[in-house]
Write an enzyme that holds these catalytic residues in place. Structure first.
Site, short mmCIF file in Angstrom:
data_model
loop_
_atom_site.label_atom_id
_atom_site.label_comp_id
_atom_site.label_asym_id
_atom_site.label_seq_id
_atom_site.Cartn_x
_atom_site.Cartn_y
_atom_site.Cartn_z
CG ASP A 59 -2.11 0.93 1.05
OD1 ASP A 59 -1.90 2.09 0.66
OD2 ASP A 59 -3.24 0.49 1.29
CB SER A 109 -6.17 2.54 -0.21
OG SER A 109 -4.90 3.10 -0.09
CG HIS A 170 -7.44 -0.03 6.34
ND1 HIS A 170 -6.61 0.49 5.38
CD2 HIS A 170 -7.70 0.98 7.21
CE1 HIS A 170 -6.36 1.76 5.65
NE2 HIS A 170 -7.01 2.08 6.76
CD GLU A 330 -3.26 -3.41 2.92
OE1 GLU A 330 -3.38 -2.22 2.58
OE2 GLU A 330 -3.98 -3.95 3.78
CG ASP A 335 -1.16 4.47 2.68
OD1 ASP A 335 -1.03 5.17 1.66
OD2 ASP A 335 -2.08 4.63 3.51
CG HIS A 339 -0.98 8.75 4.55
ND1 HIS A 339 -1.29 9.70 3.61
CD2 HIS A 339 -1.62 7.61 4.16
CE1 HIS A 339 -2.08 9.17 2.69
NE2 HIS A 339 -2.29 7.89 2.99
CG ASP A 376 -2.71 1.05 -2.69
OD1 ASP A 376 -1.49 1.34 -2.65
OD2 ASP A 376 -3.45 1.11 -1.69
CG HIS A 452 -2.63 8.37 -1.68
ND1 HIS A 452 -3.86 7.77 -1.81
CD2 HIS A 452 -2.17 8.01 -0.46
CE1 HIS A 452 -4.13 7.08 -0.72
NE2 HIS A 452 -3.12 7.22 0.12
#
Length: 522
Positions: A59, A109, A170, A330, A335, A339, A376, A452
């Protein structure tokens, strides 16, 4: 700063070690010629039928993250890093996927998960529904549901599994089983009353109700399965970890009751997980944290399983099915690290996912298992600054800015929480520990959460019909290739020739076993 002097020493050692062989043109020529020989062997395409399907989803693992993770992996092994090969680097076929959502140039995502799992592009924030569904509008759900490759595999008789480092409800995992117009409807506690009254179901509930008997489910998200305010088994005194469900249902207990005569086991810590004999387990539910799993750098190695350990157990359970399996894995917290502007956390998550890819490779064969590694979406993460060979990936660029005369780290973000001014000017990073696990790299634009990125992501493939992933494709193409290779889903005409015989041939199991053992010994 002590960090800076350490970085200089490391750089000198690496350059001295590499200089002798790399100054010889024969070194590069031999390497390239061997690579060429290996490439020529790929001219004979693998057209076997895929018994097993594995999708590794990093991710937020854009191409800059892959490159930086490669360097980190090498440096963790005492090497310069740039010349290191990730497990995914060894896959023979690589393509690019276009990640946009139907209503978003830079995607999220949820919409992307619907694309690479259900084969249909969708709106941001929605999972398992087509672009006709509108985010948060419950009444646009019915009639717009789309099914995933996990469902196609289960319907064809394969075992199926989901392993994630995030909550099992998620965005990424939920698109495998749920149909929700809002990715944030984790339990009924997060849903508006009107959506509940209109008959929409929360995602945690859908995990257990939509696809009967998902064989393996591992990740976080315990609190969304238990009645509101019920204390968590691991953190009984931490209120935020208590159950969230307003309907008072105990989804874990319901699952245990259903599976008690089916060799089903529920575990919530590493000791319980690793004490299981996979030969005696047909169904496994592992929920190791109330929400997401901890970052791998902060993981309690005594109580919390790594992604590699979870993948190992999952494959041992799933591969018992003679019809094969589909497994979604995953690395979800790559990710989250980005972030938060915490590149060190993100890159260590990526390295751990690469370890899991290697473990899966040792446990399967390219002759009957199609394995795909992709992301993704990307992030606005970059590294640059003309750093020297072997520079620690978390280190400084070799010069100061010619504008503000201050040093800067190689890793930077386009936006995010790392934007910081000190007395009206950019912070001097040499005065702080920029190699701390939770250091937030400097960002050009201040945001509480970094965003992203919108560029294409890499798709690595190996195994039966992996060559169909080539060039540049829409992201929703991925599950269509996987289904085609395994003769599941909507396109199966090629699986039978005109005389009714099998067209895609199963791999010769004995030969596959011999080659796998040979590879392990080499």
């Amino acid at each position: 700063c002590a960090c800076h002097s350490y970085q200089t020493v490391l750089k000198v050692k690496v350059v001295l070690k590499l200089s002798s062989q790399e100054k010889d043109p024969m070194f590069w020529n031999r390497w390239a010629q061997q690579t060429l020989k290996n490439a020529l062997t790929l001219q004979t395409l693998n057209t076997n039928k895929a018994k097993n399907l594995i999708l590794f989803l990093g991710d937020g693992m854009g191409v800059p993250t892959v490159t930086a993770a490669r360097i980190l992996k090498g440096q963790l092994n005492g090497q310069s890093g740039e010349e290191t090969r990730l497990e995914m680097d060894k896959f023979p076929f690589v393509s690019l996927a276009k990640t946009y959502n139907t209503n978003a140039q830079v995607p999220d995502s949820a919409g992307t998960a619907t694309a690479y799992l259900c084969g249909v592009k969708a709106n941001e924030g929605t999972v398992g529904v087509s672009a006709a569904a509108v985010r948060s509008q419950c009444n646009t759900t019915k009639g717009n549901e789309v099914t995933s490759i996990l469902r196609w595999a289960k319907d064809s008789g394969k075992s199926v599994g989901i392993v994630t480092t995030t909550r099992v409800n998620h965005a990424t995992p939920s698109a495998a089983y749920a149909h929700s117009v809002d990715r944030d409807w984790y339990s009924d506690n997060e849903m508006p009353p009107e959506a509940l009254q209109a008959g929409c179901k929360d995602i945690a509930r859908q995990l257990f109700e939509n696809i009967p008997d998902i064989d393996v489910i591992m990740g976080g998200g315990r609190k969304f399965m238990f009645p509101k305010n019920q204390s968590d088994v691991e953190y009984p005194d931490v209120l935020k970890h208590s159950g969230t469900r307003k309907d008072e249902r105990n989804l874990v207990q319901e699952w245990k009751d259903k599976m008690k005569d089916k060799k089903g086991y529920y575990v919530w810590n590493k000791k319980q997980l690793l004490s299981l004999n996979p030969n005696n387990v047909d169904y496994l539910l592992g929920l190791f944290e109330p929400s997401d799993l901890t970052y791998d750098l902060e993981r309690n190695t005594d109580t919390d399983p790594s992604l590699t350990e979870m993948v190992d157990v999952a494959i041992k359970i799933l591969r018992k099915n003679p019809s094969g399996f589909y497994l979604l894995v995953e690395g979800g917290r790559i990710d989250h690290g980005h972030h938060e502007g915490k590149a060190k956390q993100a890159l260590h998550e990526a390295v751990e996912m690469d370890r899991a890819i290697g473990r899966a490779g040792l446990m399967t064969s390219i002759h009957d298992t199609l394995t795909i590694v992709t992301a993704d979406h990307s992030h606005v993460f970059s590294f640059g600054g003309y750093t020297a060979r072997g520079n620690t990936i978390f280190g400084l660029a070799p010069m100061v800015s010619d504008v503000d005369q201050k040093p800067f780290t190689s890793i930077l973000y386009g936006n995010g929480p790392g934007y910081k001014l000190v007395t009206g000017a950019r912070e001097n990073v040499s005065t702080i520990d920029y190699q701390d696990n939770n250091y937030q790299a400097q960002a050009a634009v201040p945001l509480s959460m970094e965003t992203h990125g919108g560029e294409d992501v890499a798709v690595f493939a190996k195994g039966p019909l992996a060559h169909l992933l080539h060039g540049v494709h829409e992201q929703n193409y991925i599950p269509h290739v996987m289904a085609y290779a395994a003769c599941i889903g909507q396109n199966r005409d090629h699986c039978l020739s005109r005389d009714g015989a099998a067209a895609l041939k199963p791999a010769l199991s004995v030969m596959a076993a011999i080659l796998t053992v040979t590879r392990l010994l080499c």
